[in-house]
Design an enzyme around this catalytic site. Sequence first.
Site, PDB file in Angstrom:
ATOM      1  N   LYS A 137     105.458  24.575 -21.607  1.00  0.00           N
ATOM      2  CA  LYS A 137     106.711  25.183 -21.155  1.00  0.00           C
ATOM      3  C   LYS A 137     107.183  24.422 -19.921  1.00  0.00           C
ATOM      4  O   LYS A 137     106.459  24.307 -18.934  1.00  0.00           O
ATOM      5  CB  LYS A 137     106.504  26.657 -20.815  1.00  0.00           C
ATOM      6  N   THR A 188     103.780  28.577 -25.822  1.00  0.00           N
ATOM      7  CA  THR A 188     104.419  28.132 -24.573  1.00  0.00           C
ATOM      8  C   THR A 188     104.832  29.337 -23.734  1.00  0.00           C
ATOM      9  O   THR A 188     104.879  29.268 -22.506  1.00  0.00           O
ATOM     10  CB  THR A 188     105.634  27.237 -24.852  1.00  0.00           C
ATOM     11  N   HIS A 209     124.481   0.600  -0.973  1.00  0.00           N
ATOM     12  CA  HIS A 209     125.278  -0.436  -0.329  1.00  0.00           C
ATOM     13  C   HIS A 209     126.394   0.153   0.535  1.00  0.00           C
ATOM     14  O   HIS A 209     127.089   1.099   0.136  1.00  0.00           O
ATOM     15  CB  HIS A 209     125.898  -1.352  -1.379  1.00  0.00           C
TER      16      HIS A 209
END
Length: 298
Positions: free
Chosen positions: A11, A56, A249
Amino acid sequence: MPVLGQNQYGKAENRVVRVTRDGATHHIKDLNVSVALSGDMDEVHLSGSNAHVLTTDATKNTVFAFAKEHGIASAEQFGIHLARHFVTSQPAVTTARIRIEEYAWERIATEGEDRHSFVRTNQETRTAQITFDGTAWEIVAGLKDLVVMNTTDSEFKGYVKDRYTTLRETDDRILATEVHARWRHAWTGDEANTPDWDGSYARTRGHLLRAFAETYSLSLQQTLYAMGARVIDSGPEIDEIRLSLPNKHHFLVDLTPFGLKNDDEVYFAADRPYGLIEATVLREGVRPAIPVDLTNLP
């Protein structure tokens, strides 16, 4: 004939917030926990048999139950509890990998005695990946989205030039990046020598920041190595660090059309495209284990 390769399930992104109430003072741990289990799982793929499958949903419930039963001392320690539980309680599960993101909250100062108000900080996200196969542990801590900038003490010149090179050399520039780092602990599971995970994180973060600030940079590559080397040199607890540094930059804006002189004061911050500098710094004699591509790590 097709054959089944490496596989895992679990999960992902269980958002758990643990509030610890110490009288009028409260403490918060805010985690995003992803569980991945692997082992004797061939039949669920090949025949659809779920006989070896822990749902899960059960892994999700375990995360929340452990937050109550064990508390959350640190991301690493919480992941260790979970990984050990899944491997030792399920015969079919041979390896558990727990990935965690931790989100920071800062206490809001108030005049009263109650200390239960917080503001989410806009700094980096702490990460951890804990892997256990029943015998060996691998603890990879880290951080992402830590934005830093030096407004001077950085230059870039002497590089290769070809017919497509337009970048001008500079002996004074802004150096900015968004640090993504993963570091692998030397800890192998000795409970008597378990690190102070929070303290180790704070120290490593501090080493990264100080190295960035204190290095006169001839290139972002040089700065990256200085940051990683500072971490490795700081002590034996970390064997390897992987850094991914995008070059954020900043270009000087041409103000001459407006009759203005730009004395290294006004810049355009470009978000893309950007240079991406990545490297691993290792303790001598240690084999690398952190993946080169960090994009799929938490």
